[in-house]
Design an enzyme around this catalytic site. Sequence first.
Site, PDB file in Angstrom:
ATOM      1  N   ASP A 179      49.042  42.950  26.947  1.00 20.48           N
ATOM      2  CA  ASP A 179      47.769  42.579  26.301  1.00 20.48           C
ATOM      3  C   ASP A 179      46.589  43.359  26.878  1.00 20.48           C
ATOM      4  OD1 ASP A 179      48.509  40.798  28.519  1.00 20.48           O
ATOM      5  OD2 ASP A 179      46.699  39.641  28.096  1.00 20.48           O
ATOM      6  N   HIS A 180      46.847  44.190  27.904  1.00 19.71           N
ATOM      7  CA  HIS A 180      45.774  44.985  28.521  1.00 19.71           C
ATOM      8  C   HIS A 180      45.933  46.495  28.337  1.00 19.71           C
ATOM      9  CE1 HIS A 180      43.945  41.504  30.624  1.00 19.71           C
ATOM     10  NE2 HIS A 180      45.155  41.020  30.356  1.00 19.71           N
ATOM     11  N   HIS A 190      47.565  38.519  40.817  1.00 19.23           N
ATOM     12  CA  HIS A 190      47.992  38.205  39.447  1.00 19.23           C
ATOM     13  C   HIS A 190      49.474  38.485  39.238  1.00 19.23           C
ATOM     14  CE1 HIS A 190      47.931  37.736  35.136  1.00 19.23           C
ATOM     15  NE2 HIS A 190      48.185  38.999  34.915  1.00 19.23           N
TER      16      HIS A 190
HETATM   17 ZN   LIG Z   1      46.139  39.140  30.142  1.00 21.26          ZN
HETATM   18 ZN   LIG Z   2      48.081  39.949  32.991  1.00 21.36          ZN
END
Ligand SMILES: [Zn+2]
Ligand SMILES: [Zn+2]
Length: 245
Positions: free
Chosen positions: A64-65, A144
């Site tokens: 998603d990045h 993360h």
């Molecule tokens: Zn994300």
């Molecule tokens: Zn992520």
Amino acid sequence: MKLHILGCGDAFGSGGRNQSGYLVEATDRLFLLDCGPTTLLAMKRAGFDPRRLDAIILSHLHGDHFGGIPFFFIEYLYQRPRDYPLTIAGPPGTEPRVRQLYATMYGAGGNPAAELPPVDFVVLTPEQRQNVAGVDVFAFRVPHQTHDVSLGIKVAYQSKHILFSGDSAWTDVFIEHAEGVDLFLCECSFFNEQPGMHVNYRALEANLARLRCKQLVLTHLGEDMLAHKHALSMTLAEDGMIIEI
Ligand SMILES: [Zn+2]
Ligand SMILES: [Zn+2]
């Protein structure tokens, strides 16, 4: 300087929001922070010619990045060729991952050596100031991912400073780096504390008085956050929002 929110949704497109993409428009520079799958279309919807893009700066290599990059490549190969190379900066491993993704989506036989438009890759080394296509970038590690490197990113251009959390659990490192910045764009996937390495609103609330940034805008909004949207006192990003910096 202006920051155009091209996508402020999470990986699931919660609330119908686009995935991560933030376009920074300065007088003579145009660059992206992250490039989720919906970024090229959102950039066109915002009225920008993709050829103007100087750089894409990636916080980490989750789909998603960075999953939108192959669409920029085919745009430059088959639709509107660029006059000069695009710079792509990201954590260690960015170049092979981008090549692999492009090869999977459009490359001849999945060959990672498939032709790319002109690109200069830059590895962002945590805790070092680097020049990325004329933009001053300082990246630092955030919690993360377990194995791969996830970065928070501070960019400076013409005396304006933006701090972008990338995806991360809350960390006091943000307090230090938010000091004096014009904008802190902070991910806030959840309202309440939840498992997973993301910021939640409760943690931000508890640390709000310690954050000395000029503007705080929350992004990467998940369903849990959107369900509480109307009861929140902090500014939430919206797709299409333009923030003056
Ligand atoms: Zn994300
Ligand atoms: Zn992520």
